[in-house]
Design a protein around this motif. Structure first.
Motif, PDB file in Angstrom:
ATOM      1  N   TYR A  94       0.857  -1.186   0.000  1.00 57.43           N
ATOM      2  CA  TYR A  94       0.000   0.000   0.000  1.00 57.43           C
ATOM      3  C   TYR A  94       0.893   1.237   0.000  1.00 57.43           C
ATOM      4  O   TYR A  94       1.629   1.493   0.962  1.00 57.43           O
ATOM      5  CB  TYR A  94      -0.928   0.013   1.218  1.00 57.43           C
ATOM      6  CG  TYR A  94      -1.764   1.275   1.317  1.00 57.43           C
ATOM      7  CD1 TYR A  94      -2.691   1.585   0.323  1.00 57.43           C
ATOM      8  CD2 TYR A  94      -1.604   2.164   2.377  1.00 57.43           C
ATOM      9  CE1 TYR A  94      -3.441   2.753   0.391  1.00 57.43           C
ATOM     10  CE2 TYR A  94      -2.357   3.323   2.451  1.00 57.43           C
ATOM     11  CZ  TYR A  94      -3.276   3.615   1.457  1.00 57.43           C
ATOM     12  OH  TYR A  94      -4.007   4.770   1.524  1.00 57.43           O
ATOM     13  N   LEU A  95       0.836   2.003  -1.085  1.00 55.58           N
ATOM     14  CA  LEU A  95       1.685   3.176  -1.199  1.00 55.58           C
ATOM     15  C   LEU A  95       1.193   4.318  -0.321  1.00 55.58           C
ATOM     16  O   LEU A  95       1.952   4.919   0.426  1.00 55.58           O
ATOM     17  CB  LEU A  95       1.769   3.633  -2.659  1.00 55.58           C
ATOM     18  CG  LEU A  95       2.380   2.640  -3.654  1.00 55.58           C
ATOM     19  CD1 LEU A  95       2.456   3.276  -5.039  1.00 55.58           C
ATOM     20  CD2 LEU A  95       3.756   2.191  -3.207  1.00 55.58           C
ATOM     21  N   GLY A  96      -0.101   4.649  -0.426  1.00 51.22           N
ATOM     22  CA  GLY A  96      -0.623   5.782   0.319  1.00 51.22           C
ATOM     23  C   GLY A  96       0.168   7.038  -0.017  1.00 51.22           C
ATOM     24  O   GLY A  96       0.454   7.323  -1.177  1.00 51.22           O
ATOM     25  N   SER A  97       0.562   7.792   0.996  1.00 49.99           N
ATOM     26  CA  SER A  97       1.351   9.002   0.762  1.00 49.99           C
ATOM     27  C   SER A  97       2.850   8.735   0.809  1.00 49.99           C
ATOM     28  O   SER A  97       3.653   9.639   0.567  1.00 49.99           O
ATOM     29  CB  SER A  97       0.986  10.060   1.817  1.00 49.99           C
ATOM     30  OG  SER A  97       1.258   9.573   3.130  1.00 49.99           O
ATOM     31  N   ALA A  98       3.241   7.494   1.132  1.00 51.71           N
ATOM     32  CA  ALA A  98       4.660   7.161   1.248  1.00 51.71           C
ATOM     33  C   ALA A  98       5.305   7.030  -0.129  1.00 51.71           C
ATOM     34  O   ALA A  98       4.688   6.545  -1.080  1.00 51.71           O
ATOM     35  CB  ALA A  98       4.836   5.863   2.031  1.00 51.71           C
ATOM     36  N   TRP A 139      -6.492   4.966  -6.849  1.00 53.82           N
ATOM     37  CA  TRP A 139      -5.833   5.395  -5.619  1.00 53.82           C
ATOM     38  C   TRP A 139      -6.840   5.565  -4.488  1.00 53.82           C
ATOM     39  O   TRP A 139      -6.600   5.143  -3.363  1.00 53.82           O
ATOM     40  CB  TRP A 139      -5.077   6.706  -5.866  1.00 53.82           C
ATOM     41  CG  TRP A 139      -3.866   6.510  -6.714  1.00 53.82           C
ATOM     42  CD1 TRP A 139      -3.828   6.445  -8.077  1.00 53.82           C
ATOM     43  CD2 TRP A 139      -2.519   6.314  -6.273  1.00 53.82           C
ATOM     44  NE1 TRP A 139      -2.542   6.230  -8.511  1.00 53.82           N
ATOM     45  CE2 TRP A 139      -1.716   6.157  -7.423  1.00 53.82           C
ATOM     46  CE3 TRP A 139      -1.917   6.282  -5.019  1.00 53.82           C
ATOM     47  CZ2 TRP A 139      -0.345   5.955  -7.354  1.00 53.82           C
ATOM     48  CZ3 TRP A 139      -0.533   6.084  -4.946  1.00 53.82           C
ATOM     49  CH2 TRP A 139       0.234   5.921  -6.103  1.00 53.82           C
ATOM     50  N   SER A 140      -7.974   6.179  -4.773  1.00 50.52           N
ATOM     51  CA  SER A 140      -8.985   6.384  -3.724  1.00 50.52           C
ATOM     52  C   SER A 140      -9.620   5.063  -3.302  1.00 50.52           C
ATOM     53  O   SER A 140      -9.952   4.872  -2.127  1.00 50.52           O
ATOM     54  CB  SER A 140     -10.061   7.360  -4.210  1.00 50.52           C
ATOM     55  OG  SER A 140     -10.731   6.854  -5.354  1.00 50.52           O
ATOM     56  N   GLN A 141      -9.783   4.133  -4.237  1.00 48.64           N
ATOM     57  CA  GLN A 141     -10.347   2.835  -3.903  1.00 48.64           C
ATOM     58  C   GLN A 141      -9.388   2.016  -3.044  1.00 48.64           C
ATOM     59  O   GLN A 141      -9.800   1.330  -2.105  1.00 48.64           O
ATOM     60  CB  GLN A 141     -10.711   2.080  -5.180  1.00 48.64           C
ATOM     61  CG  GLN A 141     -11.888   2.680  -5.922  1.00 48.64           C
ATOM     62  CD  GLN A 141     -12.038   2.127  -7.322  1.00 48.64           C
ATOM     63  OE1 GLN A 141     -11.223   1.336  -7.794  1.00 48.64           O
ATOM     64  NE2 GLN A 141     -13.088   2.558  -8.021  1.00 48.64           N
ATOM     65  N   ALA A 142      -8.098   2.082  -3.360  1.00 50.27           N
ATOM     66  CA  ALA A 142      -7.098   1.390  -2.547  1.00 50.27           C
ATOM     67  C   ALA A 142      -7.080   1.963  -1.134  1.00 50.27           C
ATOM     68  O   ALA A 142      -6.945   1.223  -0.148  1.00 50.27           O
ATOM     69  CB  ALA A 142      -5.722   1.512  -3.195  1.00 50.27           C
ATOM     70  N   GLY A 179       3.288   4.780  -9.731  1.00 51.74           N
ATOM     71  CA  GLY A 179       2.049   4.027  -9.893  1.00 51.74           C
ATOM     72  C   GLY A 179       2.205   2.941 -10.947  1.00 51.74           C
ATOM     73  O   GLY A 179       2.622   3.211 -12.078  1.00 51.74           O
ATOM     74  N   LEU A 180       1.878   1.710 -10.589  1.00 57.52           N
ATOM     75  CA  LEU A 180       1.988   0.581 -11.504  1.00 57.52           C
ATOM     76  C   LEU A 180       0.663  -0.160 -11.580  1.00 57.52           C
ATOM     77  O   LEU A 180      -0.202  -0.019 -10.718  1.00 57.52           O
ATOM     78  CB  LEU A 180       3.069  -0.400 -11.029  1.00 57.52           C
ATOM     79  CG  LEU A 180       4.511   0.105 -10.944  1.00 57.52           C
ATOM     80  CD1 LEU A 180       5.399  -0.998 -10.363  1.00 57.52           C
ATOM     81  CD2 LEU A 180       5.030   0.523 -12.306  1.00 57.52           C
ATOM     82  N   SER A 181       0.508  -0.956 -12.617  1.00 56.49           N
ATOM     83  CA  SER A 181      -0.652  -1.834 -12.690  1.00 56.49           C
ATOM     84  C   SER A 181      -0.496  -2.930 -11.641  1.00 56.49           C
ATOM     85  O   SER A 181       0.602  -3.165 -11.107  1.00 56.49           O
ATOM     86  CB  SER A 181      -0.737  -2.467 -14.085  1.00 56.49           C
ATOM     87  OG  SER A 181       0.380  -3.334 -14.298  1.00 56.49           O
TER      88      SER A 181
END
Length: 245
Positions: A94-98, A139-142, A179-181
């Motif tokens: 989970y990337l989030g803001s990191a 991104w918002s769904q994740a 951002g990747l698939s």
């Protein structure tokens, strides 16, 4: 989600029962699953419905040990997976803001703590991972999946610092460079954890073939291309009125 709607012509086309894509976009014929040691659980947001360019089902099909679940929340990792496991031995991507670029490291895959800082012993932490959770959606769904499943905090959080941009290119723009698939992220993550570059080669190869098939299909059937929604006057909250001359 893209600001588009699918044409009725595409809705009438039979879809592949394995990858879920309309038959002209399917590449399942000839796909050979990769034998992966580390389990993969893909949690897909129910509103992630990009049948043409989505990769979650293809990713699950490409791996010998992979599970795909669609939903918003599950009581625990074991409930989501369908068997008893210890979340302490699992990682969640989970990337989030990191961002890896903000951390002092040259690694492609990085383990971080709850504050977003580097875990002190990267090699030891990553070596003990038995399974990985990948969140599939925008991104918002994740973010929604992350916040709705508090048990993920019991897992080791990892982020990616890919050296190359996604193969999506202009087909699907990402808000961030890293951002990747789903299929790319999974391939990069498993290759790093298992020290097997052939995993990324196989998944990236399937993704490249999927994109090539997509371009060929929409070229042969332009009616399958998504139709843009009518433009709106966002200041008034309604469609712009066309004045008569």
């Amino acid at each position: 989600m893209p600001d588009t709607i699918l044409p009725s012509q595409l809705d009438a086309v039979p879809e592949c029962p394995d990858c879920g894509k309309p038959e002209p976009f399917c590449i399942c014929n000839g796909v050979d699953p990769v034998e992966n040691r580390i389990d993969v659980l893909i949690l897909q947001h129910p509103q992630e419905q990009d049948r043409l360019l989505g990769t979650a089902r293809l990713t699950a099909r490409m791996l010998s040990k992979a599970t795909l679940k669609i939903g918003l929340s599950w009581p625990s990792l074991s409930k989501a997976l369908g068997r008893e496991v210890d979340p302490a031995h699992w990682a969640v991507l989970y990337l989030g803001s990191a961002k890896v670029a903000d951390l002092v490291t040259d690694r492609d895959v990085v383990a971080i703590d709850r504050k977003g800082d580097l875990e002190p012993s990267q090699t030891a932490v990553l070596r003990g991972i038995e399974g990985v959770i990948v969140l599939d959606g925008t991104w918002s769904q994740a973010k929604a999946l992350w916040w709705r499943n508090a048990w993920m905090l019991k897992c080791q959080r990892v982020i990616l610092g890919p050296q190359q941009l996604s193969l999506y290119g202009k087909l699907r723009r990402e808000p961030r460079r890293d951002g990747l698939s789903t299929i790319e992220a999974t391939g990069l993550l498993l290759t790093h954890l298992e020290k097997r570059p052939e995993i990324a080669d196989a998944l990236f190869g399937a993704f490249d073939r999927m994109l090539t098939t997509y371009r060929e299909a929409v070229k042969a059937h332009p009616e399958f291309l998504p139709k843009p929604r009518p433009k709106r006057d966002w200041r008034r909250g309604r469609k712009p009125v066309r004045r008569k001359s």
